[in-house]
Design an enzyme around this catalytic site. Structure first.
Site, PDB file in Angstrom:
ATOM      1  N   LEU A   1    -174.791 -38.691 -10.578  1.00  0.00           N
ATOM      2  CA  LEU A   1    -174.044 -39.199 -11.739  1.00  0.00           C
ATOM      3  C   LEU A   1    -174.434 -40.648 -12.020  1.00  0.00           C
ATOM      4  CD1 LEU A   1    -171.866 -38.114 -13.660  1.00  0.00           C
ATOM      5  CD2 LEU A   1    -170.170 -39.260 -12.279  1.00  0.00           C
ATOM      6  N   HIS A   2    -175.006 -40.884 -13.190  1.00  0.00           N
ATOM      7  CA  HIS A   2    -175.363 -42.256 -13.596  1.00  0.00           C
ATOM      8  C   HIS A   2    -175.273 -42.307 -15.113  1.00  0.00           C
ATOM      9  CE1 HIS A   2    -179.419 -40.881 -14.897  1.00  0.00           C
ATOM     10  NE2 HIS A   2    -179.140 -39.941 -14.027  1.00  0.00           N
ATOM     11  N   GLY A   3    -175.589 -43.433 -15.696  1.00  0.00           N
ATOM     12  CA  GLY A   3    -175.394 -43.648 -17.135  1.00  0.00           C
ATOM     13  C   GLY A   3    -175.813 -42.476 -18.004  1.00  0.00           C
TER      14      GLY A   3
END
Lengths: 156, 139
Positions: A12-14
Site C-alpha cells: 500500500l503506497h500513494g
C-alpha cells in the site's frame, strides 16, 4: 465482492491508496502478506497510507483465504493487495471466485525478466502466471488505472 | 468540462503535474502556469490566456502555490467569473484527490471541500505517528 487483486511489491503506497481505490470505488482493502502482520514498522507504515473512509484489514495469506471463504468479506467492495505472484496464486487457487489479477509492480531481481515497465518475473513466476491464466483468471499489467491493460500471457 | 490549473511562482506547478502523473497516469484536463519564468510575460496575460481556453459551460479549479502570494492575488481578481474556483496551497495529496475524484464528483464545491479536508490531515509529524499505533481492523 472482490473488485481486484493486485500484485505490488510496495503493497500500500500513494499509487495504490489513491488512484486505485478511487478508480475502483472500493470501501475496503485487504493486505494479504505473511510478513506485515508480524512486522510492527511495516504494519504502521501501511496503516498510515490508508485512504480516508476506507476499511483496511491486514492478514497473513492463510487467514486471508479463510476470511474470503467464510463469506465475511462478501458485503464489502474489496481490493486485495499482495506483494508477489506466488502469494496471488496461493489466494486465487484457494478462492477461485477471483477472476482478475493485476500486476502493478514487481521489482527487478537476479534471474528475473522484464516483461513490462515495473514488472519483472522469474521463470517460476511466469509459470504461475500461465497457471492462473489456464484457470480462467485474467492476469493483466497496469501500473495505474488509466494505463492500457496488457494481458500478461501475451508478453511472456 | 471541468479543468484544473496548477499555478505557481516558477516551476512548482509543472513539477507538481509531473509527480501527479507518475501516481495517477496521464492527465488531459490539467493545465499548468509558471509565473516569472520570463521577464517579459506578466501574470495577467498568462491568466487571460488560460481563461480564453474555457468555453461558457466549462469550469476551472485553480490551485495556486501560496495564499497571499502574487499568483493567488492575481487570480482573486478574476473570481467574478463564476466558472472559476480558486484554492491556495498546492500540495500533492490535495491535487491527487482532486484529479482522481474529478470525474466521479459532479458537485464542484463538494469536491473541493473534501479534497481540502482530507489533505489537511495528510500533513504530519511522522515521528509522533509511529508512537501511537492504531487498532487493527477486522471484516
Amino acid at each position: 465482492m472482490i473488485k481486484l487483486l493486485r500484485v505490488d511489491h510496495r503493497l500500500l503506497h500513494g499509487q495504490v491508496a489513491f488512484s486505485w481505490t478511487n478508480n475502483l470505488g472500493v470501501d475496503s482493502i485487504l493486505i494479504a502478506n505473511d510478513d506485515v502482520p508480524v512486522n510492527a514498522l511495516r504494519k504502521t507504515t501501511i496503516k498510515l497510507a490508508k485512504p480516508q473512509g476506507i476499511k483496511l484489514v491486514i492478514k497473513n495469506i492463510d487467514d486471508s483465504i479463510a476470511a474470503l471463504k467464510s463469506g465475511a468479506t462478501d458485503k464489502y467492495k474489496l481490493f486485495i493487495v499482495v506483494e508477489s505472484v506466488a502469494d496471488a496464486e496461493r489466494i486465487v487457487s484457494a478462492y477461485p471466485e477471483i477472476k482478475q489479477v493485476n500486476l502493478g509492480g514487481i521489482k527487478a531481481k537476479e534471474g528475473a525478466r522484464n516483461i513490462s515497465k515495473a514488472v519483472n518475473l522469474l521463470p517460476e513466476e511466469e509459470e504461475l502466471v500461465k497457471k492462473m491464466a489456464a484457470q480462467g483468471v485474467e492476469v493483466e499489467i497496469r501500473q495505474v488505472p488509466s494505463d492500457k491493460k496488457v494481458i500478461a500471457q501475451n508478453v511472456l | 468540462m471541468r479543468y484544473l490549473l496548477f499555478a505557481s511562482h516558477g516551476r512548482l506547478a509543472e513539477g507538481m503535474l509531473h509527480s501527479v502523473e507518475m501516481i495517477t497516469g496521464k492527465q488531459e484536463s490539467v493545465w499548468t502556469m509558471g509565473a516569472y519564468l520570463e521577464e517579459k510575460v506578466d501574470i495577467k496575460s498568462q491568466i487571460n490566456a488560460c481563461l480564453r481556453r474555457l468555453m461558457d459551460e466549462d469550469e476551472l479549479i485553480v490551485v495556486t502555490d501560496i495564499f497571499g502570494g502574487s499568483v493567488n492575488n492575481e487570480f482573486m481578481n478574476v473570481l467574478d467569473d463564476k466558472r472559476i474556483h480558486l484554492i491556495a496551497g498546492l500540495n500533492l495529496a490535495m491535487v491527487i484527490e482532486l484529479v482522481t475524484m474529478n470525474n466521479r464528483e459532479k458537485d464542484t464545491v463538494k469536491l473541493i471541500k473534501s479534497a481540502l479536508n482530507n489533505s489537511k490531515s495528510s500533513m504530519r509529524y511522522c515521528n509522533l505517528d509511529l508512537k501511537c499505533d492504531t487498532d487493527d481492523e477486522e471484516f
